[in-house]
Design a protein around this motif. Structure first.
Motif, PDB file in Angstrom:
ATOM      1  N   HIS A 162      -4.675  -1.772  -5.773  1.00 57.00           N
ATOM      2  CA  HIS A 162      -4.935  -0.383  -6.177  1.00 57.00           C
ATOM      3  C   HIS A 162      -6.237   0.109  -5.546  1.00 57.00           C
ATOM      4  O   HIS A 162      -6.307   1.241  -5.057  1.00 57.00           O
ATOM      5  N   ALA A 163      -7.260  -0.742  -5.550  1.00 60.92           N
ATOM      6  CA  ALA A 163      -8.531  -0.374  -4.917  1.00 60.92           C
ATOM      7  C   ALA A 163      -8.340  -0.212  -3.412  1.00 60.92           C
ATOM      8  O   ALA A 163      -8.945   0.671  -2.794  1.00 60.92           O
ATOM      9  N   ASP A 164      -7.494  -1.043  -2.829  1.00 60.44           N
ATOM     10  CA  ASP A 164      -7.191  -0.949  -1.402  1.00 60.44           C
ATOM     11  C   ASP A 164      -6.532   0.403  -1.093  1.00 60.44           C
ATOM     12  O   ASP A 164      -6.906   1.083  -0.139  1.00 60.44           O
ATOM     13  N   ALA A 165      -5.572   0.795  -1.920  1.00 59.42           N
ATOM     14  CA  ALA A 165      -4.894   2.083  -1.729  1.00 59.42           C
ATOM     15  C   ALA A 165      -5.885   3.237  -1.905  1.00 59.42           C
ATOM     16  O   ALA A 165      -5.868   4.199  -1.122  1.00 59.42           O
ATOM     17  N   ASP A 166      -6.746   3.145  -2.908  1.00 62.05           N
ATOM     18  CA  ASP A 166      -7.759   4.181  -3.116  1.00 62.05           C
ATOM     19  C   ASP A 166      -8.687   4.291  -1.912  1.00 62.05           C
ATOM     20  O   ASP A 166      -9.083   5.393  -1.509  1.00 62.05           O
ATOM     21  N   LEU A 191       0.827  -1.206   0.000  1.00 61.98           N
ATOM     22  CA  LEU A 191       0.000   0.000   0.000  1.00 61.98           C
ATOM     23  C   LEU A 191       0.862   1.257   0.000  1.00 61.98           C
ATOM     24  O   LEU A 191       0.571   2.210  -0.729  1.00 61.98           O
ATOM     25  N   ALA A 192       1.910   1.271   0.799  1.00 63.95           N
ATOM     26  CA  ALA A 192       2.774   2.452   0.869  1.00 63.95           C
ATOM     27  C   ALA A 192       3.371   2.768  -0.497  1.00 63.95           C
ATOM     28  O   ALA A 192       3.498   3.939  -0.865  1.00 63.95           O
ATOM     29  N   ARG A 193       3.693   1.738  -1.276  1.00 57.84           N
ATOM     30  CA  ARG A 193       4.248   1.968  -2.614  1.00 57.84           C
ATOM     31  C   ARG A 193       3.205   2.535  -3.573  1.00 57.84           C
ATOM     32  O   ARG A 193       3.557   3.245  -4.513  1.00 57.84           O
ATOM     33  N   LEU A 194       1.948   2.195  -3.350  1.00 60.40           N
ATOM     34  CA  LEU A 194       0.890   2.620  -4.270  1.00 60.40           C
ATOM     35  C   LEU A 194       0.280   3.971  -3.926  1.00 60.40           C
ATOM     36  O   LEU A 194      -0.435   4.547  -4.746  1.00 60.40           O
TER      37      LEU A 194
END
Length: 113
Positions: A83-87, A47-50
């Motif tokens: 990506h959805a998790d990061a969003d 997540l931190a990377r995204l």
């Protein structure tokens, strides 16, 4: 052991690993806790990377504790991308007033994930 019993045990183990549930009977709770911690750390790193640069700039050293708290409260759902998790994490920060409205991520323009 029947298939339904095995499925129940597997579901209980999965809940212990990713959703903070108790270790199933007959499984070493300390080993489950260790693996759950490793899985949370892996999710945090990805997540931190995204995350957008603005999140890193705004939160600084507070990013890791905020991610850990959010990860604990929001287990990954089946079928969601990282990506959805990061969003979702960014949306959480915006709803909490930590971030202002920002631009959409480049992959958001491609439709549902």
């Amino acid at each position: 052991m029947s298939r339904s019993e095995l499925a129940e045990r597997q579901a209980a183990l999965l809940a212990a690993l990713v959703a903070g549930g108790p270790a199933p009977a007959g499984i070493d709770a300390s080993r489950v806790a260790l693996e759950a911690s490793a899985l949370r750390a892996k999710r945090r790193r990805v997540l931190a990377r995204l995350l957008p640069v603005e999140v890193h700039e705004r939160l600084g050293a507070d990013l890791t504790p905020r991610l850990d708290a959010w990860i604990s409260a929001n287990p990954r759902r089946t079928g969601t991308s990282m990506h959805a998790d990061a969003d979702a994490f960014v949306a959480h920060l915006r709803a909490a007033g930590v971030l202002g409205r920002g631009r959409r991520r480049w992959w958001s323009a491609w439709g549902p994930r």
